[in-house]
Design a protein around this motif. Sequence first.
Motif, PDB file in Angstrom:
ATOM      1  N   MET A   1       0.845  -1.193   0.000  1.00  0.00           N
ATOM      2  CA  MET A   1       0.000   0.000   0.000  1.00  0.00           C
ATOM      3  C   MET A   1       0.885   1.250   0.000  1.00  0.00           C
ATOM      4  O   MET A   1       1.877   1.302   0.709  1.00  0.00           O
ATOM      5  CB  MET A   1      -0.887  -0.011   1.262  1.00  0.00           C
ATOM      6  CG  MET A   1      -2.138   0.825   1.135  1.00  0.00           C
ATOM      7  SD  MET A   1      -3.004   1.089   2.700  1.00  0.00           S
ATOM      8  CE  MET A   1      -3.717  -0.504   3.046  1.00  0.00           C
TER       9      MET A   1
ATOM     10  N   PHE B   1      -0.086   7.715   2.426  1.00  0.00           N
ATOM     11  CA  PHE B   1      -1.098   8.721   2.076  1.00  0.00           C
ATOM     12  C   PHE B   1      -1.310   9.670   3.241  1.00  0.00           C
ATOM     13  O   PHE B   1      -0.967   9.354   4.386  1.00  0.00           O
ATOM     14  CB  PHE B   1      -2.426   8.045   1.690  1.00  0.00           C
ATOM     15  CG  PHE B   1      -2.939   7.057   2.725  1.00  0.00           C
ATOM     16  CD1 PHE B   1      -3.647   7.499   3.843  1.00  0.00           C
ATOM     17  CD2 PHE B   1      -2.687   5.693   2.583  1.00  0.00           C
ATOM     18  CE1 PHE B   1      -4.092   6.598   4.798  1.00  0.00           C
ATOM     19  CE2 PHE B   1      -3.131   4.790   3.545  1.00  0.00           C
ATOM     20  CZ  PHE B   1      -3.833   5.235   4.653  1.00  0.00           C
TER      21      PHE B   1
ATOM     22  N   LEU C   1     -12.915   7.811   1.758  1.00  0.00           N
ATOM     23  CA  LEU C   1     -12.924   6.503   2.422  1.00  0.00           C
ATOM     24  C   LEU C   1     -14.247   6.350   3.160  1.00  0.00           C
ATOM     25  O   LEU C   1     -14.564   7.140   4.035  1.00  0.00           O
ATOM     26  CB  LEU C   1     -11.770   6.414   3.436  1.00  0.00           C
ATOM     27  CG  LEU C   1     -11.753   5.168   4.319  1.00  0.00           C
ATOM     28  CD1 LEU C   1     -11.281   3.947   3.541  1.00  0.00           C
ATOM     29  CD2 LEU C   1     -10.848   5.378   5.537  1.00  0.00           C
ATOM     30  N   ALA C   2     -15.025   5.329   2.790  1.00  0.00           N
ATOM     31  CA  ALA C   2     -16.266   5.062   3.532  1.00  0.00           C
ATOM     32  C   ALA C   2     -16.010   3.806   4.363  1.00  0.00           C
ATOM     33  O   ALA C   2     -15.257   3.855   5.333  1.00  0.00           O
ATOM     34  CB  ALA C   2     -17.440   4.925   2.573  1.00  0.00           C
ATOM     35  N   GLY C   3     -16.558   2.653   3.982  1.00  0.00           N
ATOM     36  CA  GLY C   3     -16.262   1.426   4.718  1.00  0.00           C
ATOM     37  C   GLY C   3     -14.846   0.930   4.440  1.00  0.00           C
ATOM     38  O   GLY C   3     -14.255   0.203   5.243  1.00  0.00           O
ATOM     39  N   GLY C   4     -14.332   1.268   3.277  1.00  0.00           N
ATOM     40  CA  GLY C   4     -12.972   0.872   2.915  1.00  0.00           C
ATOM     41  C   GLY C   4     -12.845  -0.532   2.344  1.00  0.00           C
ATOM     42  O   GLY C   4     -11.741  -0.964   1.993  1.00  0.00           O
ATOM     43  N   THR C   5     -13.950  -1.254   2.217  1.00  0.00           N
ATOM     44  CA  THR C   5     -13.827  -2.672   1.834  1.00  0.00           C
ATOM     45  C   THR C   5     -13.424  -2.860   0.375  1.00  0.00           C
ATOM     46  O   THR C   5     -12.898  -3.902   0.011  1.00  0.00           O
ATOM     47  CB  THR C   5     -15.129  -3.448   2.101  1.00  0.00           C
ATOM     48  OG1 THR C   5     -16.188  -2.880   1.323  1.00  0.00           O
ATOM     49  CG2 THR C   5     -15.495  -3.422   3.573  1.00  0.00           C
TER      50      THR C   5
ATOM     51  N   LEU D   1      -9.573  -0.098   0.269  1.00  0.00           N
ATOM     52  CA  LEU D   1      -8.362  -0.623   0.917  1.00  0.00           C
ATOM     53  C   LEU D   1      -7.879  -1.888   0.219  1.00  0.00           C
ATOM     54  O   LEU D   1      -6.681  -2.132   0.099  1.00  0.00           O
ATOM     55  CB  LEU D   1      -8.604  -0.887   2.409  1.00  0.00           C
ATOM     56  CG  LEU D   1      -8.872   0.367   3.249  1.00  0.00           C
ATOM     57  CD1 LEU D   1      -9.214  -0.024   4.682  1.00  0.00           C
ATOM     58  CD2 LEU D   1      -7.686   1.321   3.239  1.00  0.00           C
ATOM     59  N   ASP D   2      -8.831  -2.690  -0.268  1.00  0.00           N
ATOM     60  CA  ASP D   2      -8.466  -3.887  -1.014  1.00  0.00           C
ATOM     61  C   ASP D   2      -7.653  -3.497  -2.251  1.00  0.00           C
ATOM     62  O   ASP D   2      -6.592  -4.070  -2.528  1.00  0.00           O
ATOM     63  CB  ASP D   2      -9.761  -4.622  -1.409  1.00  0.00           C
ATOM     64  CG  ASP D   2      -9.505  -5.917  -2.158  1.00  0.00           C
ATOM     65  OD1 ASP D   2      -8.555  -6.636  -1.788  1.00  0.00           O
ATOM     66  OD2 ASP D   2     -10.250  -6.207  -3.112  1.00  0.00           O
ATOM     67  N   LEU D   3      -8.118  -2.506  -2.989  1.00  0.00           N
ATOM     68  CA  LEU D   3      -7.404  -2.069  -4.202  1.00  0.00           C
ATOM     69  C   LEU D   3      -6.063  -1.436  -3.847  1.00  0.00           C
ATOM     70  O   LEU D   3      -5.075  -1.607  -4.559  1.00  0.00           O
ATOM     71  CB  LEU D   3      -8.271  -1.088  -4.991  1.00  0.00           C
ATOM     72  CG  LEU D   3      -9.515  -1.698  -5.640  1.00  0.00           C
ATOM     73  CD1 LEU D   3     -10.443  -0.606  -6.163  1.00  0.00           C
ATOM     74  CD2 LEU D   3      -9.124  -2.644  -6.774  1.00  0.00           C
TER      75      LEU D   3
ATOM     76  N   LYS E   1      -4.216  -2.178  -1.199  1.00  0.00           N
ATOM     77  CA  LYS E   1      -3.304  -3.248  -0.797  1.00  0.00           C
ATOM     78  C   LYS E   1      -2.708  -3.944  -2.008  1.00  0.00           C
ATOM     79  O   LYS E   1      -1.569  -4.415  -1.972  1.00  0.00           O
ATOM     80  CB  LYS E   1      -4.034  -4.277   0.074  1.00  0.00           C
ATOM     81  CG  LYS E   1      -4.280  -3.782   1.482  1.00  0.00           C
ATOM     82  CD  LYS E   1      -4.884  -4.879   2.341  1.00  0.00           C
ATOM     83  CE  LYS E   1      -5.082  -4.358   3.753  1.00  0.00           C
ATOM     84  NZ  LYS E   1      -5.370  -5.426   4.713  1.00  0.00           N
ATOM     85  N   GLY E   2      -3.503  -4.030  -3.070  1.00  0.00           N
ATOM     86  CA  GLY E   2      -3.003  -4.669  -4.279  1.00  0.00           C
ATOM     87  C   GLY E   2      -2.161  -3.738  -5.137  1.00  0.00           C
ATOM     88  O   GLY E   2      -1.681  -4.141  -6.193  1.00  0.00           O
TER      89      GLY E   2
ATOM     90  N   LEU F   1      -6.501  10.205   1.806  1.00  0.00           N
ATOM     91  CA  LEU F   1      -7.795   9.584   2.090  1.00  0.00           C
ATOM     92  C   LEU F   1      -8.617  10.570   2.909  1.00  0.00           C
ATOM     93  O   LEU F   1      -8.174  11.032   3.965  1.00  0.00           O
ATOM     94  CB  LEU F   1      -7.636   8.282   2.880  1.00  0.00           C
ATOM     95  CG  LEU F   1      -7.066   7.069   2.149  1.00  0.00           C
ATOM     96  CD1 LEU F   1      -7.308   5.803   2.963  1.00  0.00           C
ATOM     97  CD2 LEU F   1      -7.644   6.914   0.757  1.00  0.00           C
TER      98      LEU F   1
END
Lengths: 163, 352
Positions: free
Chosen positions: B1, B4, B27-31, B34-36, B38-39, B47
């Motif tokens: 990641m 930021f 950033l809302a829930g981040g699901t 954050l996944d994107l 991390k990749g 954020l």
Amino acid sequence: MTLSISLTVNGLARSITLDDPRVTLLDLLRERLDLTGAKKGCDRGQCGACTILVNGRRINACLALALSYDGADILTIEGVAQGDELHPVQSAFIDHDALQCGFCTPGQIMSVIGLLREAQTGNDPERIREAMSGNLCRCGAYIGITEAVLDAQNRMADAEGHR
Amino acid sequence: MNHFEYAKPTTIAEAIKLGQASGAAFLAGGTNLLDLMKGGVTHPGSLIDIAHLPGLDIIETLGDGSVRIGALVRNADLAHDPDFAKKFPAIAEALLSGASAQLRNVATVGGNLLQRTRCAYFYDLASACNKRAPGAGCDARGGENRGHAVLGWSEACIATNPSDFCVPLAALDAVVEIDGPAGRRDIPFEQFHQLPGTTPERETALAPGELIIAVRLPATAAEFAAHARYVKLRERTSYAFAVVSAVAALRFDGPTIGEARLALGSVAAKPWRAHAAEAVLVGGKPSADNFRRAAEAALADAKPSGANEAKIELARRILVRACTLAALGTPERIPALPASPFATPAGAIIHD
Ligand SMILES: Cc1cc2nc3c(=O)[nH]c(=O)nc-3n(C[C@H](O)[C@H](O)[C@H](O)COP(=O)(O)OP(=O)(O)OC[C@H]3O[C@@H](n4cnc5c(N)ncnc54)[C@H](O)[C@@H]3O)c2cc1C
Ligand code: SF4
Ligand code: FES
Ligand code: FES
């Protein structure tokens, strides 16, 4: 940049200073608070091994940015037993062989505690399986897990009735 | 990641101001975000945490009978709100068929609408992807593409939008409420997501810095409550994205269909409203033949974008299934396996 947050973790108030904004709740628990019960399976929301309760709701700690949870009340597997007395869900997992290697188990148990609070499944095994689909078990202990949920639910209802 | 800057505005106005900085992301829930991150697929410079903005987590009925869902209402809370689920059962069913209980507890309404239209090559930094790196090419075209789009795709991108929630929203004429640097505006749901064309990196009608405030459902959308179903074909029973999905919402005038709303999911870069198929059903009986004709109309323009011709017939059959179940009537309670093609409709049918 230093950033600080306060959390209640398993009943204890903690003030935490973060030197890096990227820390997830999972990394915070495991690497900075020495609470390694929540596991890092996939780190991407795909397995449920990192499940914890935040303000009473089950979530994946791996996709939760710690900074966004300032003020939250967190419950992990380390905080569910009362001293030497296991939580009814923990006892039910043992009684029903709901685990083999145990890697997924802390996440499974926290997920079950969240599921019981949500109170959506009743004692329908199909609804329980569906509501537990966010927790994968590579050892395939699913049958025991469903039995443990049903049993724990009954035990907790009985205990409630005896009060 | 990537590293930021992090900011936690306390008002919508402040969030919009911060959101205008180049490289900023909400950033809302981040699901998904954050996944994107991390990749390494997306790397915002800052954020802007909107998860705690006040007043955006409310479901309310307005004076004209429309229902307004705040952008920060969690997917689980919306699906389990008894009044909402009664009025819009297909939306509740679609929500409960998505992701897992843990993710639904965190995922927000706004974030669900804005989860990326994506594919495995988009996630794989070693692959060429026009969406991730405009102009780079698209490795999905010659690759594993049996799950890719069959409608509305372009030479540049054949990815599908995976949201379940958005499929019934498209069918029920939802409206997206936006606030941003240029003030407030409404976007009709069908115009919210965009087809890839030559700019697959642009997925919605949102301008930079614009914030989703709410999603509104017109009062008329509740008229389908007695006959509304979502069906989602997956490669496993639960906790999987759709291969194809469909919503059918019917309103009967006596024995004939007075009005029909149909849409397909995971067939295109946007939730796919099937207007031509709706027209086929109106004024007719809810028969297997009519449902099949409607499904033919819905997929009339479909063409494979790779080794995915099978998806076209799957989409027809799932749409027929959704129509058949909707005609039988909305079950009193959402089935144990929400939206599952394996769930049997027997028993729990009510007609009212
Ligand atoms: C393992 C897994 C399985 C999943 N399965 C499914 C599934 O089966 N079906 C399905 O539909 N979805 C599925 N999802 C996706 C999930 O629904 C989304 O990740 C979720 O809805 C995103 O919401 P969020 O609040 O977490 O958004 P975030 O990740 O916080 O944000 C997503 C995007 O929206 C933007 N954003 C968020 N809120 C706003 C706003 N109010 N205004 C402007 N921009 C905003 C963010 O900047 C970001 O670009 C799955 C996800 C995972 C990780
Ligand atoms: S289909 Fe779209 S998202 Fe997938 S690799 Fe091609 S350009 Fe990228
Ligand atoms: S580690 Fe969080 S879901 Fe797998
Ligand atoms: S007990 Fe081994 S993964 Fe579940």
